[in-house]
Design a protein around this motif. Sequence first.
Motif, mmCIF file in Angstrom:
data_model
loop_
_atom_site.group_PDB
_atom_site.id
_atom_site.type_symbol
_atom_site.label_atom_id
_atom_site.label_comp_id
_atom_site.label_asym_id
_atom_site.label_seq_id
_atom_site.Cartn_x
_atom_site.Cartn_y
_atom_site.Cartn_z
ATOM 1 N N ALA A 212 0.824 -1.201 0.000
ATOM 2 C CA ALA A 212 0.000 0.000 0.000
ATOM 3 C C ALA A 212 0.862 1.255 0.000
ATOM 4 C CB ALA A 212 -0.932 -0.001 1.217
ATOM 5 N N ARG A 213 1.987 1.207 0.720
ATOM 6 C CA ARG A 213 2.919 2.325 0.731
ATOM 7 C C ARG A 213 4.107 1.948 -0.136
ATOM 8 N NH1 ARG A 213 3.525 6.226 4.958
ATOM 9 N NH2 ARG A 213 5.132 7.674 4.314
ATOM 10 N N GLY A 214 4.493 2.808 -1.064
ATOM 11 C CA GLY A 214 5.601 2.511 -1.963
ATOM 12 C C GLY A 214 6.943 2.558 -1.259
ATOM 13 N N GLN A 215 8.007 2.370 -2.029
ATOM 14 C CA GLN A 215 9.367 2.450 -1.518
ATOM 15 C C GLN A 215 10.230 3.205 -2.518
ATOM 16 O OE1 GLN A 215 9.858 -1.921 -0.673
ATOM 17 N NE2 GLN A 215 10.766 -1.143 1.212
ATOM 18 N N VAL A 216 11.211 3.939 -1.988
ATOM 19 C CA VAL A 216 12.107 4.735 -2.830
ATOM 20 C C VAL A 216 13.527 4.181 -2.782
ATOM 21 C CG1 VAL A 216 13.115 7.019 -3.209
ATOM 22 C CG2 VAL A 216 10.707 6.822 -2.558
ATOM 23 N N MET A 217 14.071 4.021 -1.589
ATOM 24 C CA MET A 217 15.458 3.577 -1.445
ATOM 25 C C MET A 217 15.537 2.047 -1.466
ATOM 26 S SD MET A 217 17.143 6.311 1.223
ATOM 27 C CE MET A 217 16.319 5.683 2.683
ATOM 28 N N LEU A 218 15.149 1.461 -2.600
ATOM 29 C CA LEU A 218 15.065 0.007 -2.698
ATOM 30 C C LEU A 218 16.421 -0.666 -2.513
ATOM 31 C CD1 LEU A 218 12.527 -0.396 -5.632
ATOM 32 C CD2 LEU A 218 12.206 -1.142 -3.282
ATOM 33 N N ALA A 219 17.455 -0.128 -3.135
ATOM 34 C CA ALA A 219 18.772 -0.752 -3.043
ATOM 35 C C ALA A 219 19.282 -0.753 -1.606
ATOM 36 C CB ALA A 219 19.762 -0.028 -3.961
ATOM 37 N N VAL A 220 19.082 0.363 -0.913
ATOM 38 C CA VAL A 220 19.506 0.459 0.491
ATOM 39 C C VAL A 220 18.704 -0.513 1.349
ATOM 40 C CG1 VAL A 220 19.732 1.988 2.479
ATOM 41 C CG2 VAL A 220 20.178 2.860 0.179
ATOM 42 N N ALA A 221 17.401 -0.543 1.133
ATOM 43 C CA ALA A 221 16.543 -1.437 1.913
ATOM 44 C C ALA A 221 16.913 -2.903 1.678
ATOM 45 C CB ALA A 221 15.075 -1.199 1.561
ATOM 46 N N ARG A 222 17.207 -3.264 0.428
ATOM 47 C CA ARG A 222 17.607 -4.648 0.127
ATOM 48 C C ARG A 222 18.913 -5.001 0.831
ATOM 49 N NH1 ARG A 222 15.812 -3.534 -5.404
ATOM 50 N NH2 ARG A 222 13.885 -4.695 -5.801
ATOM 51 N N HIS A 223 19.846 -4.056 0.856
ATOM 52 C CA HIS A 223 21.139 -4.310 1.501
ATOM 53 C C HIS A 223 20.932 -4.639 2.973
ATOM 54 C CE1 HIS A 223 25.299 -3.766 2.780
ATOM 55 N NE2 HIS A 223 24.846 -2.949 3.727
#
Length: 378
Positions: free
Chosen positions: A125-136
Amino acid sequence: MHIREIVMALRELGCDVQMQEAPGLDVLNSGEKQNQTKAGPGDRSVFARLFKYLSLRAPQLLFELAELSYNLWAYFPLSRKLKNGKVDLFYERYAFFSFIGTVLARQLGVPTMLEVNEVVGIERARGQVMLAVARHFERKIFQRADRILVVSSFLKQVLVQRGVSEEKIYVIPNAVRSDRLAKDEGSGKGIRQKLKLDDCTVIGFVGQIVRWDRLDLLIEDIADIPAVHLLVVGPCRFMEELQHTVEQLSMQHAVTFTGAVDREEVSAYIDAMDICVLPHSNPFGSPIVMFEYMAMRKPVLAVGVGPVTDIVVDGINGCIFAEGDRKEFRGKLKRLVEDQELCERIGNAGFEKVLVHHTWDRNAEQLLHIFKGLRDIS
């Protein structure tokens, strides 16, 4: 609610549970009376109001930076609690960017159990912006956790695909409180009278409404079914759009939106329903409302996504329709409307399923069993 219920269940089993929360929040005392859209007693501090404002108003990038910065604040109180030598298990509900708990627990030799309800990169429902950081950070957190509890088999598959050892992943879906099972049966009569629903079959939906619930399609799908009334309970940020759909179809007489209701009244509204529906759901989360429907002995008609089919067996303890198959949905809904005996049979079977397997007490017992196995290994 999930956090509160699992903590209370663990304490009832004799565990000493200490909470580590964001400043100004008090999950345990937010209580059953907390309105679904309004701040509860634990939400009155400056910090809590700031968090609430950020969650609702801040640009996504700023929100994620705030999530990341929480590690700085949490370091000191967490390290004090973990260093006193009295902690047997560190249990955390996984949140994006929240890495400090697992880091400290690993450094101090405290076993770590992580509860995972969603992962980076899946539509939410809420998007994400810092995908690479979050994946790390997610990869590091999952590596450090000794055991991971997921709420659906879908999430287990995703974690395995991302390199997490299958042996340390356990599927434990959401649940309901055992003392609420069918407790409010009969309480829906007053709701039906108040809303003037005595002479129709009530199709019901409960939840904090998001677009993927596809209530617009649900409204269209009941338009051709005679003598039914759709009762929608819960807050919605795009309510005007749904009301516009109702007006376009001239269904004002057949649809009721209650908006948000007090948490304690939810079971009464469910009791007012004859058939409960879950027209759509995300593929990863375990919908608590599905268990609440079943706990009130209501026949459930739900979309066939993984977290639902983990629990519901079509024609046995509920009815399943294929995702996107509106013809199948309408057909099964009509059959439920016409077959009271079927409704009672699958409603009772659903209740028994929840009673035996899906209470918070049962979840807490499974958690402790997993911890015992982890301790025996170490």
